[in-house]
Design an enzyme around this catalytic site. Sequence first.
Site, PDB file in Angstrom:
ATOM      1  N   ASP A 114      -8.528  12.982  -0.442  1.00 21.40           N
ATOM      2  CA  ASP A 114      -9.403  13.678  -1.394  1.00 21.40           C
ATOM      3  C   ASP A 114     -10.825  13.805  -0.853  1.00 21.40           C
ATOM      4  O   ASP A 114     -11.763  14.008  -1.632  1.00 21.40           O
ATOM      5  CB  ASP A 114      -9.434  12.921  -2.725  1.00 21.40           C
ATOM      6  CG  ASP A 114      -8.511  13.559  -3.758  1.00 21.40           C
ATOM      7  OD1 ASP A 114      -7.828  14.534  -3.402  1.00 21.40           O
ATOM      8  OD2 ASP A 114      -8.468  13.089  -4.909  1.00 21.40           O
ATOM      9  N   ASP A 155      -8.153   0.652   2.329  1.00 27.31           N
ATOM     10  CA  ASP A 155      -8.583  -0.542   3.059  1.00 27.31           C
ATOM     11  C   ASP A 155      -7.491  -1.608   3.129  1.00 27.31           C
ATOM     12  O   ASP A 155      -7.759  -2.728   3.598  1.00 27.31           O
ATOM     13  CB  ASP A 155      -9.827  -1.139   2.397  1.00 27.31           C
ATOM     14  CG  ASP A 155      -9.587  -1.526   0.951  1.00 27.31           C
ATOM     15  OD1 ASP A 155      -8.958  -0.725   0.243  1.00 27.31           O
ATOM     16  OD2 ASP A 155     -10.020  -2.609   0.522  1.00 27.31           O
ATOM     17  N   ASP A 200      -4.047   1.339  -0.986  1.00 29.59           N
ATOM     18  CA  ASP A 200      -5.392   1.915  -0.881  1.00 29.59           C
ATOM     19  C   ASP A 200      -5.833   1.934   0.576  1.00 29.59           C
ATOM     20  O   ASP A 200      -5.245   1.273   1.438  1.00 29.59           O
ATOM     21  CB  ASP A 200      -6.379   1.121  -1.729  1.00 29.59           C
ATOM     22  CG  ASP A 200      -6.239   1.455  -3.216  1.00 29.59           C
ATOM     23  OD1 ASP A 200      -5.519   2.422  -3.541  1.00 29.59           O
ATOM     24  OD2 ASP A 200      -6.841   0.738  -4.039  1.00 29.59           O
ATOM     25  N   ASP A 225      -3.804   2.431 -12.987  1.00 31.98           N
ATOM     26  CA  ASP A 225      -2.796   1.426 -12.651  1.00 31.98           C
ATOM     27  C   ASP A 225      -2.398   0.601 -13.871  1.00 31.98           C
ATOM     28  O   ASP A 225      -1.216   0.360 -14.119  1.00 31.98           O
ATOM     29  CB  ASP A 225      -3.307   0.530 -11.522  1.00 31.98           C
ATOM     30  CG  ASP A 225      -4.749   0.093 -11.737  1.00 31.98           C
ATOM     31  OD1 ASP A 225      -5.292   0.335 -12.833  1.00 31.98           O
ATOM     32  OD2 ASP A 225      -5.336  -0.498 -10.810  1.00 31.98           O
TER      33      ASP A 225
END
Length: 689
Positions: free
Chosen positions: A265, A326, A324, A418
């Site tokens: 994104d 990281d 994600d 989530d």
Amino acid sequence: MSPAPNNHEFQEWWNKQRQTNPENSLLLHDDSAGHILTVEISSPGADRTVGKDRSRSARQLSWLWLLKLQQIAAFFASVANSFVGLIRTANRRIASPDSPADSSSSRLYRVIKVFLIFVLLLLFVELVAYFKGWHFSPPTVRSAEVVGIVYANWLHVRVNYLAPPLQSFTNVCIVLFLIQSVDRVVLVLGCLWIKFRRVKPKANMEYKTTPSSEEEGGTENVEDYPMVLLQIPMCNEREVYHQSIATVCIQDWPRERMLVQVLDDSDDLEVQLLIKAEVQKWQQRGVPIVYRHRLIRTGYKAGNLKSAMSCDYVKNYEFVAIFDADFQPGPDFLKKTIPYFKGNDDLGLVQTRWSFVNKDENLLTRLQNINLSFHFEVEQQVNGVFINFFGFNGTAGVWRITALEECGGWLERTTVEDMDVAVRAHLCGWKFIYLNDVKCLCELPESYEAYKKQQHRWHSGPMQLFRMCFVDILRSKVSVTKKANLIFLFFLLRKLILPFYSFTLFCIILPLTMFLPEAQIPAWVVCYVPGVMSVLNILPAPRSFPFIVPYLLFENTMSVTKFNAMISGLFQFGSSYEWIVTKKLGRSSEADLVAYEKEADPLLETTAGLQRSASESGLADLTKLGTSKKPGKRRRNRLYRKELVIAFVLLTASARSLLSAQGIHFYFLLFQGITFLVVGLDLIGEQVS
């Protein structure tokens, strides 16, 4: 023996010397009869010399004083310039473009600022009363002094009208504090029972080797491996996109039974090109990986995941793993999680634990590690074992795609997509499993600014969700026990009551009781119970015991941000819909990334030419990494208004507590005020200039 004769020659020589040098003040006379030598001390020009020296000293003293005055004036001018510069810098950093969270919190800031003015006024009144001795013998309404009459009326209002409601509100907060403390103790006891009984989820099967390896019973069939979709949502993740893509691509899983989706994104064109190049590199190595980019970034992460799940080929896959940008899963991540779905058709989610690569980077990361260690070791594990439900952490988990589709998929209505999908799946009857021994590496935010924005999102979103799904919970077909757990424990106690009493009890009521001593907070509420709770919180991270006092003080400091976020989410303020990507620094070293790529070689089916290129030195990869990294902007510390104002409130209250000799309250207010001051000046976390 006869006396020695007089030395007349020396006397004559000395008198001649005196005549040629009149400054000499010694005159020698000879008395021959008595053999006596007389010495006279005289100075003919002494008067003129002394006057000259005195006049010179007076002029030097005048110049000396003028020089000192000039130095004093220059000093005050420099202090004034420095003060003006400090004020301008403070105004610029306070008034710099803030996030919506900071702008909306101006409501809370105005309230706290009025409270500070009120507290300062009360401190002035109490100081006047102290120096007049009214603390020991209060004046009456019939006092002769006007000030005494005013103070007597203030005492009457304080005792009869202000203290009783404050004491009642204090008692309510203390009860909430004790209820939350009991909940914390029950969770710890449940965790100890799990450890003592060695309770853990059990899988019905196990993957031990790669599909091409021979086992004792023969060769493992590739069809035994279900189709798995691996998603990596990211947005402008310049520092970490290499490591996340690399660790996902080297999963020890059949290539034909997996697909990696890089969901980019990013609005930075340079970052987009870098991520595309990385995806193409892994495509050339034979990894099934695709790059997706949305032109319109609506719904943030939820919108990104929703768009990816709408692809036609998704129907061919049974499970989806989400990481994600990281996060760095191990090569055996899928082999450790997918087996739990076999034979458990009602299992919708397998969540793994987070492990932090930078937990020892600074004091802020150490304190975060304490919090999150308790969350995963105690909260997630206990809820997973006893009720098969917990909040999905948004990453490092594997979903059954059927469960996602049945509960409505990803929705864009909150910033905690989530938790939203987890609650809806739980209401649909799906069960969750938490694996505490499967860890996924990730990063902690190292600056207070990034951590504060993250916590604002994490505490405003649940209140949004509670407001939206409250009716759905009541209408759902789950048992009354599960409904009560969702409403009273999951949402109200742990998401609403905790930040509410933490802020009101220790940041508002406690300093106010210093000026309204008729309303009191017991010492065990201020010191002993919080100390015990801090010890319980730190048990999952025993190496962090030296930081128990900073942890207690910092948690009270963060209550301001959490309280503001809770109010924003509950009453639909603008900041409750804010989504800011948490800043990451890419703490995994570049050498580790090269190691990831070298580790991928035996797992990837590539051509001979690609194998030769993969066996070359990692220097070229390091060079490419170095050129792709954009030099970071030098960050300056900011000033956080709410934290600074509350720091002055607490320090003012600590000064008032000295007048009444309240030891524990004084030390708590003093150190808590200093902690707020340190945080408000942005002196915790990442080093700033």
